[in-house]
Scaffold this motif. Structure first.
Motif, mmCIF file in Angstrom:
data_model
loop_
_atom_site.group_PDB
_atom_site.id
_atom_site.type_symbol
_atom_site.label_atom_id
_atom_site.label_comp_id
_atom_site.label_asym_id
_atom_site.label_seq_id
_atom_site.Cartn_x
_atom_site.Cartn_y
_atom_site.Cartn_z
ATOM 1 N N LYS A 253 2.063 1.883 -3.401
ATOM 2 C CA LYS A 253 1.017 2.449 -4.265
ATOM 3 C C LYS A 253 0.835 3.937 -3.981
ATOM 4 O O LYS A 253 0.636 4.742 -4.889
ATOM 5 C CB LYS A 253 -0.295 1.702 -4.035
ATOM 6 C CG LYS A 253 -0.310 0.288 -4.595
ATOM 7 C CD LYS A 253 -1.663 -0.378 -4.385
ATOM 8 C CE LYS A 253 -1.677 -1.785 -4.970
ATOM 9 N NZ LYS A 253 -2.975 -2.463 -4.741
ATOM 10 N N GLU B 298 3.657 5.760 -5.466
ATOM 11 C CA GLU B 298 3.480 5.807 -6.916
ATOM 12 C C GLU B 298 2.440 6.852 -7.301
ATOM 13 O O GLU B 298 2.613 7.604 -8.269
ATOM 14 C CB GLU B 298 3.073 4.425 -7.406
ATOM 15 C CG GLU B 298 2.938 4.329 -8.919
ATOM 16 C CD GLU B 298 2.543 2.943 -9.375
ATOM 17 O OE1 GLU B 298 2.370 2.753 -10.583
ATOM 18 O OE2 GLU B 298 2.402 2.055 -8.508
ATOM 19 N N LYS B 299 1.339 6.914 -6.517
ATOM 20 C CA LYS B 299 0.289 7.896 -6.799
ATOM 21 C C LYS B 299 0.817 9.307 -6.590
ATOM 22 O O LYS B 299 0.536 10.217 -7.382
ATOM 23 C CB LYS B 299 -0.910 7.635 -5.885
ATOM 24 C CG LYS B 299 -2.116 8.498 -6.207
ATOM 25 C CD LYS B 299 -3.311 8.097 -5.347
ATOM 26 C CE LYS B 299 -4.542 8.939 -5.683
ATOM 27 N NZ LYS B 299 -5.708 8.558 -4.853
ATOM 28 N N LYS C 111 0.834 -1.206 0.000
ATOM 29 C CA LYS C 111 0.000 0.000 0.000
ATOM 30 C C LYS C 111 0.863 1.247 0.000
ATOM 31 O O LYS C 111 0.557 2.235 -0.682
ATOM 32 C CB LYS C 111 -0.917 -0.016 1.222
ATOM 33 C CG LYS C 111 -2.053 -1.038 1.142
ATOM 34 C CD LYS C 111 -2.964 -0.965 2.358
ATOM 35 C CE LYS C 111 -4.114 -1.962 2.251
ATOM 36 N NZ LYS C 111 -4.998 -1.919 3.448
#
Length: 834
Positions: free
Chosen positions: A550, A553-554, A547
């Protein structure tokens, strides 16, 4: 290192296997001399080079190292004056030079792409061998054959002509019909290196020539005709002349190469090192190996270790040592893998110190051992009059006398081979001395007292090999932290011992031992439960890490999108400025070229109007984006406030002055008066007082030249300012009324919540401090630890008041000005204590 101990743990067998992956014989010979190193930097260097070779092999299919025949002796021949290299030796040296050039090129091409560091450092040590390469391959071809040099070509041509002439002469003899009854064969034969005719002994005088050989039956003589003799003699002379010319060429080449001997000597050890590290990396890839980390004072950790000689049959085992635990006591059934566990740990440690990757999982870390002592197997010797027990004691005595803090000691079946009571006493005394010497010790045993010793001694840790009680067979897995049972009766029954004997054996087992067995079973159950919990914790950790990746990355995507938008806006403004500049230049040129006409004047006005329209269009575009962001921010703040409201608890307690001020109620009469004054609507109109949000400057509205823009008088300065950048303020009264404040705890509001951004623009210093204090109190009640304060720049009065209050407030952990793009010194970020 103790070579006998290394032999016992199969180090030399593994070393020989890895050496087989070397490209050259010299690399293999060097690897076969490798021993475990006792300096961390030495074997870490080998591992780092092999690690980069692994990366290279994973990305590139071609091996930059080319095979070469041994050149060490060739170099010694070259440096000796008056010597001459053979053609084979020249070929070997040429192969070596080509390999040097190839590896330099291969590493240079892929160094940046693969992030190589250690390999380029090694190739930088290789000298430039272009000149000797040119000299060598001027003489020979790539496959090692002598080139057709001018001084050789003419002699070879003459030799070929003589061979053809001899064949022609012999063909004339064998095809002559007159000699059909003279010759035994119509095909020339080769005797003693010369081509001759097989002639019947009774007709030997029919051909003039020399008899070279007579058959065993004496019925056939082999005659070389006189004209062939002359040609053959001439051929031998030419061949001898060719050999002399070749030798002269090789002598000249050897002499020319003497100046490059230092370069060859410089390159050979580097190339040998590259070959041996390549072999280690190649072997590691084929066996799914990793490169162990240095322990650096931490306890050893061996993950999913496999004994490399067991191949696919090997069961991965883990060694988890704790700080301060330097003695591991392994118990469990026979054939359960106790001895293999000892050998696996020691072998992998020694492979690591030899710079060889080990068959284990990433994350493995191993310490440095300077010596190894081993007592494994039966040391009985008839020649030396040693019994099994005496042989064990001799090995143990050597370990006790020679071990130190950096020693690894392996003791298999410690205390066995004699009376159990005395053997146990000796075993504990030996362990006491080894613990005193701070040696690292791995022990296997079946003695129950040693299991208790492992629990009671703070420097020891118990372990056991797992046993499947349902199938009565070992699983070969190592369980750290708990002792194991021997399961001798179960194994004996499975091996075919009569049931009656098994039942009698069970009767002899004491109740106390049964209690110990129950305790061990309970520990095994707890250990399995702990493993399940640890596995679940690892899964949760992996999920959290996923998580987090992610989110990162976002965030990266948002930053990239923000940057792209900035680039787009910048490009749009750039295009707009260039276009406007060109139009303006055209207007100026037209005005200068002639008199000022009405058309030119209208053109200038139109340009200005278009420019204003374009600027307004860009402003509206930005305003729409800002309104959208503001709406999203407001929705987020509302959601966060709702969450804060749900999580907060309503409690009654003694309030501080700040909290009392929050719940204060105003005198009804004065409050009504203030309300009536404040109810008067503020509108943007000529004469209204305003403050600029960005710098807190106060001014008076004059007029609005266009929609959304006002001319504002700041003292003696008149400026055009956008309406959205202004805030209306009420005109100050000459006299301020005093408002009586009283506390009404019953009607105190409990639904207030803090804001993410506190705006103090237009307030007096006292009002701003009161509002800031109120915001901090709300944050403390709602566990709200971060917010920002907009106080503007102006004359710095509000800024100073906010800074002074924050620096003395006990609830504030830190505060700092905002980044330049977010308001700079006109805005302050505040962080409260948890």
């Amino acid at each position: 290192m103790n070579s006998k101990a290394l032999q016992e743990i199969d180090f030399y067998r593994l070393r020989d296997e890895v050496a087989g992956f070397c490209i050259t014989q010299e690399g293999k010979d060097s690897f076969l001399k490798r021993e475990p190193l006792t300096r961390l930097e030495d074997y870490e260097k080998l591992k780092n080079i092999s690690r980069e070779w692994t990366s290279y092999m994973s990305a590139c299919s071609k091996n930059p190292l080319l095979c070469w025949e041994p050149v060490f002796e060739v170099i010694n021949i070259i440096k000796t004056r008056g010597t001459r290299l053979s053609l084979e030796q020249v070929k070997a040296l040429g192969q070596f030079v080509l390999s040097v050039q190839s590896v330099c090129k291969g590493i240079r091409v892929h160094a940046v792409e693969l992030g190589l560091v250690k390999l380029p450092e090694q190739t930088a040590l290789l000298p430039d061998l272009c000149e000797p390469e040119h000299k060598i391959f001027r003489i020979i071809s790539a496959d090692g054959e002598l080139r057709d040099l001018p001084e050789i070509a003419s002699i070879r041509k003459q030799i070929a002509a003589l061979h053809a002439k001899i064949k022609t002469i012999l063909h004339a003899y064998v095809t002559d019909q007159k000699l059909a009854g003279v010759l035994e064969s119509d095909v020339p034969v080769l005797r003693n290196g010369r081509e001759v005719l097989a002639v019947k002994a009774s007709r030997q005088n029919s051909i003039n020539g020399i008899i070279i050989e007579v058959s065993q039956s004496s019925r056939t003589v082999y005659v070389e005709p006189e004209d062939v003799v002359r040609c053959t003699n001439e051929l031998m002379q030419k061949e001898n002349e060719l050999v002399q010319v070749i030798n002269k060429i090789l002598e000249e080449l050897t002499l020319e190469l003497q100046e490059f001997v230092p370069l060859f000597k410089q390159a050979l050890p580097v190339m040998t090192l590259l070959d041996t590290t390549w072999a280690a990396a190649r072997w590691g890839m084929e066996h799914s190996c990793c490169y162990a980390l240095a322990a650096n004072g931490e306890p050893p950790l061996l993950l999913k270790a496999r004994h490399p000689l067991l191949g696919e049959k090997a069961v991965p085992i883990d060694f988890h040592f704790m700080q301060g635990k330097r003695v591991l006591i392994i118990t469990g059934p026979n054939t359960g893998g106790k001895t293999v566990s000892l050998k696996t740990f020691a072998l992998l440690c020694m492979l690591n110190q030899a710079g060889i990757p080990i068959p284990a999982a990433d994350g493995t870390r191993l310490p440095l051992f300077k010596d190894v002592f081993v007592d494994i197997g039966d040391s009985q010797s008839l020649d030396m009059s040693l019994s099994t027990f005496s042989g064990h004691m001799k090995n143990i005595a050597q370990a006790v006398n020679g071990a130190g803090k950096a020693s690894l000691v392996l003791l298999d079946e410690l205390g066995s081979g004699t009376d159990p009571q005395e053997g146990t006493a000796l075993a504990m005394a030996v362990l006491d001395r080894l613990i005193e010497k701070q040696a690292f010790v791995l022990v296997t045993t079946h003695m129950g007292i040693l299991k208790n010793y492992g629990y009671t001694n703070p420097g020891c840790i118990n372990a056991s090999v797992e046993f499947n009680t349902s199938t009565f067979s070992p699983s070969y897995k190592l369980l750290m932290g708990i002792p194991g049972e021997s399961h001798a009766i179960a194994i004996a029954k499975k091996s075919g011992l009569p049931q009656e004997i098994v039942n009698n054996a069970k009767k002899y087992i004491a109740t106390e031992q049964a209690d110990v067995s129950s305790l061990i079973k309970g520990l095994n159950k707890k250990h399995s439960e702990l493993d399940r919990l640890q596995h679940r914790a690892h899964l949760l950790q992996d999920e959290l890490e996923a998580k987090g990746d992610k989110i990162k990355e976002k965030e990266l995507g948002l930053r990239r999108k923000e940057n792209e938008l900035k680039k787009g806006h910048q490009q749009e403004m750039h295009d707009f400025l260039i276009h406007s500049r060109r139009q303006l230049e055209n207007l100026v040129r037209q005005i200068r070229e002639g008199e000022l006409t009405r058309e030119k004047t209208l053109g200038v006005k139109k340009f200005i109007s278009d420019l204003e329209a374009n600027v307004e269009r860009l402003d509206q575009k930005i305003e729409v984006e800002e309104e959208k962001l503001a709406a999203e921010q407001k929705a987020f703040e509302k959601q966060a406030a709702a969450h804060s409201k749900v999580s907060s608890k309503k409690t009654k307690k003694k309030l501080s002055n700040a909290e009392a001020l929050k719940f204060a109620t105003v005198n009804p009469v004065l409050a009504q008066t203030a309300k009536e004054e404040n109810d008067e609507p503020l509108v943007f109109e000529t004469g209204a007082e305003v403050v600029v949000l960005s710098n807190n400057s106060k001014g008076v509205l004059l007029d609005s030249p266009r929609k959304g823009v006002w001319n504002v008088q700041f003292g003696s300065i008149k400026m055009a300012v956008k309406e959205k950048e202004l805030e209306l303020v009420r005109k100050n009264k000459d006299s301020a009324q005093t408002v009586n404040v009283s506390y009404d705890f019953e009607s105190a509001k409990t639904d207030e919540h803090p804001v993410f951004e506190l705006r103090l623009l237009g307030m007096r210093a006292e009002e701003a401090v009161t509002a800031l204090e109120h915001q901090i109190d709300l944050c403390a009640l709602s566990n709200f630890s971060h917010f920002s304060v907009i106080h503007g720049k102006g004359h710095g009065i509000l800024q100073q008041a906010v800074q002074d209050y924050l620096s003395h407030c006990p609830l504030v952990q830190s505060f700092e000005f905002a980044t330049p793009e977010d308001g700079g010194s006109g805005k302050t970020y505040v962080t409260l204590k948890d």
